[in-house]
Scaffold this active site. Structure first.
Site, short mmCIF file in Angstrom:
data_model
loop_
_atom_site.label_atom_id
_atom_site.label_comp_id
_atom_site.label_asym_id
_atom_site.label_seq_id
_atom_site.Cartn_x
_atom_site.Cartn_y
_atom_site.Cartn_z
N CYS A 1 -3.15 22.27 4.16
CA CYS A 1 -1.87 22.17 3.92
C CYS A 1 -1.07 23.30 4.29
O CYS A 1 -1.50 24.27 4.85
CB CYS A 1 -1.57 21.88 2.42
SG CYS A 1 -0.05 21.08 2.02
N CYS B 1 1.94 24.34 2.05
CA CYS B 1 2.56 25.16 1.29
C CYS B 1 2.49 26.51 0.77
O CYS B 1 3.05 27.21 0.32
CB CYS B 1 2.62 24.27 -0.23
SG CYS B 1 0.92 23.93 -0.76
N CYS C 1 5.44 21.58 2.06
CA CYS C 1 4.06 21.38 2.65
C CYS C 1 4.24 21.11 4.31
O CYS C 1 3.39 20.27 4.65
CB CYS C 1 3.47 19.98 1.93
SG CYS C 1 3.06 20.45 0.21
N LYS D 1 -2.12 11.05 -3.82
CA LYS D 1 -1.57 12.18 -4.53
C LYS D 1 -0.26 12.22 -4.94
O LYS D 1 0.76 12.02 -4.33
CB LYS D 1 -1.78 13.52 -3.53
CG LYS D 1 -1.36 14.75 -4.09
CD LYS D 1 -1.38 16.03 -2.96
CE LYS D 1 -0.93 17.24 -3.63
NZ LYS D 1 -1.22 18.41 -2.63
N ARG E 1 8.47 17.90 -4.78
CA ARG E 1 7.75 17.38 -3.71
C ARG E 1 7.92 16.13 -3.46
O ARG E 1 7.01 15.26 -3.04
CB ARG E 1 6.32 17.65 -3.75
CG ARG E 1 5.96 19.34 -3.82
CD ARG E 1 4.64 19.43 -3.06
NE ARG E 1 4.16 20.95 -3.46
CZ ARG E 1 4.71 21.90 -3.08
NH1 ARG E 1 5.57 22.11 -2.28
NH2 ARG E 1 3.95 23.20 -3.35
N LYS F 1 -5.51 12.13 -6.88
CA LYS F 1 -5.25 13.50 -7.57
C LYS F 1 -3.73 13.09 -8.32
O LYS F 1 -2.93 12.87 -7.48
CB LYS F 1 -5.03 14.38 -6.63
CG LYS F 1 -4.71 15.67 -7.05
CD LYS F 1 -4.43 16.69 -5.94
CE LYS F 1 -3.70 17.99 -6.36
NZ LYS F 1 -3.66 18.84 -5.32
N SER G 1 -5.35 21.79 -11.84
CA SER G 1 -5.13 22.84 -12.61
C SER G 1 -4.70 22.52 -14.12
O SER G 1 -4.90 23.14 -15.06
CB SER G 1 -4.40 23.84 -11.86
OG SER G 1 -3.00 23.14 -11.71
N TYR H 1 -12.16 22.78 -11.72
CA TYR H 1 -12.12 24.40 -12.21
C TYR H 1 -13.36 24.47 -13.08
O TYR H 1 -13.66 25.59 -13.54
CB TYR H 1 -10.90 24.79 -12.75
CG TYR H 1 -9.85 24.53 -11.42
CD1 TYR H 1 -9.77 25.57 -10.63
CD2 TYR H 1 -9.06 23.61 -11.51
CE1 TYR H 1 -8.71 25.28 -9.40
CE2 TYR H 1 -8.05 23.18 -10.44
CZ TYR H 1 -8.04 24.08 -9.58
OH TYR H 1 -7.07 23.80 -8.44
C1 PBG Z 1 -0.98 21.42 -2.08
C2 PBG Z 1 -2.07 21.39 -2.96
C3 PBG Z 1 -1.77 21.44 -4.44
C4 PBG Z 1 -2.95 21.18 -5.25
C5 PBG Z 1 -3.97 21.13 -4.32
N1 PBG Z 1 -3.52 21.17 -2.91
C6 PBG Z 1 -0.59 21.76 -5.10
C7 PBG Z 1 0.75 20.90 -4.70
O1 PBG Z 1 0.74 19.87 -4.27
O2 PBG Z 1 1.73 21.45 -5.08
C8 PBG Z 1 -2.89 21.01 -6.84
C9 PBG Z 1 -4.24 21.56 -7.24
C10 PBG Z 1 -4.28 21.97 -8.77
O3 PBG Z 1 -3.17 21.55 -9.45
O4 PBG Z 1 -5.27 22.23 -9.18
N2 PBG Z 1 -1.76 22.15 -1.02
#
Ligand code: PBG
Length: 335
Positions: free
Chosen positions: A128, A130, A138, A207, A229, A260, A286, A325
């Protein structure tokens, strides 16, 4: 499911009989959670000996490649089969060009980890932009439509380049997370043309534009500098659309599809698994982790029981494996 009348009823039938002892319960347990189902996310940054704690992800830190190797070794020794790498580059620019440098931060980490661990650990590279762009979106930007937005097809070319660069460094799997249309096809073609036909694609197929990514954006220093986004990630209200997204990615050659976040989207995991019967990954993101950690630190919930219940539920919904995590903690608990 048979008609209910075929099963008998109370008092001939008593559901508690098979719950009476731990061994009876184990005999009829439908879902298993093992260390083999876990993928550990790691954040790598330049330097050596660097362990920069991430406030909103207690227990996690930005790591220099040597420290990432140490962490990956610990994971492998605990039986965790895979890590996924995210990079924080030394310099960001408009197009995220550090992401495809031969000596970029993720490329360095991949080489170190593969040199140390070879076949003992699968290394997945998140693909990605970002983390690498100055604006935090992204992909590359355009204002062609009269409003700033990510230019889908211009980004595809660069995604192919980034994926090839990670494969060239030794990544075992690449995982595009940018929700660009056609990203799987573009990456598949680029990998095949560069001689990496054997490298699988784990696509972040469904996602969502989720508020649960907050702590990650601190960890990866990837918060968008303007806007959000929602013009590329999915609306949390939609599930039929997730099935279409997954169908498209499978047609383009995705080997594994991801849903996700996980916990608020268990219905989507279930529908995807039932609709396609393909390998499904789920990202326990996260914010899901941070909520559990915060409540546990307050003494409001029992961390271990809650984490095992959440991860088991994600498996029960239909996920084959889970990016989480909690991976190191869970591996220790299950050992
Ligand atoms: C983008 C990406 C994100 C996460 C994994 N890959 C964040 C986003 O889309 O802003 C998030 C993972 C997480 O929150 O643990 N490359």
């Amino acid at each position: 499911m048979e008609r209910l009348s075929a099963f008998g009823a109370f008092p001939a039938l008593r559901m508690r009989r098979m719950r009476a002892t731990p061994l009876l319960r184990a005999l009829v347990r439908e879902t298993e959670l093992s260390v083999h189902h876990l993928v550990l996310p790691l954040f790598v940054r330049p330097g050596s000996g660097v362990v920069q704690p991430i406030g909103a992800l207690p227990g996690h830190a930005q790591l220099s490649p040597d420290m990432a190797e140490k962490q990956a070794t610990e994971a492998a020794e605990l039986g965790i089969p895979a890590v996924i790498l995210f990079g924080i580059p030394s310099r960001k620019d408009e197009i995220g060009s550090e992401s495809y440098l031969e000596d970029g931060i993720v490329q360095q980490a991949i080489r170190r980890i593969k040199r140390a661990l070879a076949d003992r650990l699968v290394v997945i590279a998140d693909v990605c932009f970002c983390e690498y762009t100055s604006h935090g979106h992204c992909g590359v930007l355009t204002d062609r439509t009269g409003r700033m937005d990510v230019d889908n097809d211009a980004t595809l070319r660069l995604l192919g380049r980034q994926a090839v660069s990670f494969a060239d460094a030794g990544a075992d799997v690449v995982a595009p997370s940018g929700m660009m249309d056609g990203m799987v096809q573009a990456i598949r073609t680029a990998l095949d043309d560069a001689g990496f036909g054997h490298v699988p694609i784990l696509s972040y197929a469904a996602k969502y534009a989720s508020a649960f990514y907050g702590p990650f954006r601190e960890a990866a220093e990837s918060a968008p500098q303007f806007g959000d986004r929602r013009s590329y990630q999915m609306d949390p209200a939609n599930a039929d659309e997730a099935v279409r997204e997954v169908a498209l990615d499978l047609q383009e050659g995705a080997d594994v599809v991801m849903v996700k976040p996980a916990l608020a989207y268990l219905d989507v995991i279930r529908r995807v698994k039932q609709a396609f019967g393909v390998p499904v990954a789920a990202y326990n993101v996260s914010g899901e982790y941070a909520m559990v950690k915060a409540a546990a630190q307050q003494g409001w919930i029992d961390e271990r029981s809650v984490v095992l219940e959440i991860l088991t539920s994600i498996r029960r919904a239909g996920a084959d494996f889970i990016l989480t995590y909690h991976a190191l903690d869970v591996a220790r608990w299950l050992a």
